[in-house]
Design a protein around this motif. Sequence first.
Motif, PDB file in Angstrom:
ATOM      1  N   ARG A  45       4.491   3.359 -12.553  1.00  0.00           N
ATOM      2  CA  ARG A  45       4.658   2.004 -12.042  1.00  0.00           C
ATOM      3  C   ARG A  45       5.678   2.014 -10.922  1.00  0.00           C
ATOM      4  O   ARG A  45       6.757   2.612 -11.044  1.00  0.00           O
ATOM      5  N   PHE A  46       5.373   1.342  -9.836  1.00  0.00           N
ATOM      6  CA  PHE A  46       6.240   1.274  -8.664  1.00  0.00           C
ATOM      7  C   PHE A  46       7.564   0.607  -9.017  1.00  0.00           C
ATOM      8  O   PHE A  46       7.599  -0.424  -9.683  1.00  0.00           O
ATOM      9  N   ILE A  47       8.664   1.233  -8.559  1.00  0.00           N
ATOM     10  CA  ILE A  47       9.979   0.612  -8.733  1.00  0.00           C
ATOM     11  C   ILE A  47      10.494   0.092  -7.402  1.00  0.00           C
ATOM     12  O   ILE A  47      10.814  -1.091  -7.257  1.00  0.00           O
ATOM     13  N   ILE A  48      10.608   0.998  -6.428  1.00  0.00           N
ATOM     14  CA  ILE A  48      11.241   0.619  -5.177  1.00  0.00           C
ATOM     15  C   ILE A  48      10.890   1.641  -4.101  1.00  0.00           C
ATOM     16  O   ILE A  48      10.562   2.788  -4.414  1.00  0.00           O
TER      17      ILE A  48
ATOM     18  N   SER B  95      -5.258   6.573  -8.663  1.00  0.00           N
ATOM     19  CA  SER B  95      -4.270   5.858  -7.859  1.00  0.00           C
ATOM     20  C   SER B  95      -4.878   5.495  -6.521  1.00  0.00           C
ATOM     21  O   SER B  95      -5.740   6.207  -6.011  1.00  0.00           O
ATOM     22  N   ALA B  96      -4.425   4.398  -5.955  1.00  0.00           N
ATOM     23  CA  ALA B  96      -4.915   3.979  -4.647  1.00  0.00           C
ATOM     24  C   ALA B  96      -3.750   3.525  -3.783  1.00  0.00           C
ATOM     25  O   ALA B  96      -2.741   3.006  -4.294  1.00  0.00           O
ATOM     26  N   TRP B  97      -3.890   3.713  -2.516  1.00  0.00           N
ATOM     27  CA  TRP B  97      -2.880   3.270  -1.544  1.00  0.00           C
ATOM     28  C   TRP B  97      -3.097   1.789  -1.268  1.00  0.00           C
ATOM     29  O   TRP B  97      -4.178   1.372  -0.871  1.00  0.00           O
ATOM     30  N   VAL B  98      -2.064   1.022  -1.477  1.00  0.00           N
ATOM     31  CA  VAL B  98      -2.177  -0.419  -1.291  1.00  0.00           C
ATOM     32  C   VAL B  98      -1.909  -0.813   0.151  1.00  0.00           C
ATOM     33  O   VAL B  98      -2.536  -1.715   0.691  1.00  0.00           O
ATOM     34  N   GLY B  99      -0.953  -0.129   0.770  1.00  0.00           N
ATOM     35  CA  GLY B  99      -0.657  -0.448   2.144  1.00  0.00           C
ATOM     36  C   GLY B  99       0.825  -0.347   2.427  1.00  0.00           C
ATOM     37  O   GLY B  99       1.626   0.015   1.575  1.00  0.00           O
ATOM     38  N   GLY B 104       3.275   0.619  -1.524  1.00  0.00           N
ATOM     39  CA  GLY B 104       2.706   1.947  -1.507  1.00  0.00           C
ATOM     40  C   GLY B 104       1.444   2.145  -2.304  1.00  0.00           C
ATOM     41  O   GLY B 104       0.351   1.755  -1.908  1.00  0.00           O
ATOM     42  N   TYR B 105       1.621   2.754  -3.451  1.00  0.00           N
ATOM     43  CA  TYR B 105       0.505   3.162  -4.286  1.00  0.00           C
ATOM     44  C   TYR B 105       0.509   2.394  -5.604  1.00  0.00           C
ATOM     45  O   TYR B 105       1.557   2.110  -6.162  1.00  0.00           O
TER      46      TYR B 105
END
Lengths: 111, 116
Positions: A45-48, B95-99, B104-105
């Motif tokens: 999960r993306f943090i930063i 996973s995919a690149w969002v932009g 990011g991903y």
Amino acid sequence: LAKTTQPISMDSYEGQEVNITCSHNNIATNDYITWYQQFPSQGPRFIIQGYKTKVTNEVASLFIPADRKSSTLSLPRVSLSDTAVYYCLVVVNNAGNMLTFGGGTRLMVKP
Amino acid sequence: GAVVSQHPSRVICKSGTSVKIECRSLDFQATTMFWYRQFPKQSLMLMATSNEGSKATYEQGVEKDKFLINHASLTLSTLTVTSAHPEDSSFYICSAWVGRGGRGYTFGSGTRLTVV
């Protein structure tokens, strides 16, 4: 591709601030730094994400020195639910290229 | 926003059978999808990169005839593990690149494959 190096594991206690440092000596001019969190049996999960100096959002801060060869993820006042693996990654050209995962840092938060 | 839905979350199959894993981008178009494999206590390893409308690019050591990837639309990519064996048991993540908007991903929730 810029390789990242981070501590294998860290321990902390609830309520403490945790700083995880990552080195990326070969980072290129247009690359960005991003951090992800992963719990067992879940996707990361993306943090930063940041490019230089300091970035802050609702969950963390990211500090990047002027030479950009390292970065530090700061988690304020961690809780037990922050126990996870944290990955530092370099986003090449901040474009949709593949990510190369290093070993990550396994953070254990204790009561 | 920018969610990738991955199914199934967990599957058990018999040795020699095939299993299909789907990843759908729900609110954006994913021109490129990345497929990773993760063994217990290890990091994610990139298996292949799928591009909509073209053949996937496989990482060294990944058998393209065993791990079939199809990316027929901008919102769906599939990974089929053919003739599965116990050593294929792993956690598979897309996973995919969002932009460039700072996010990011985005990653799917993963599929735990167990081959018995």
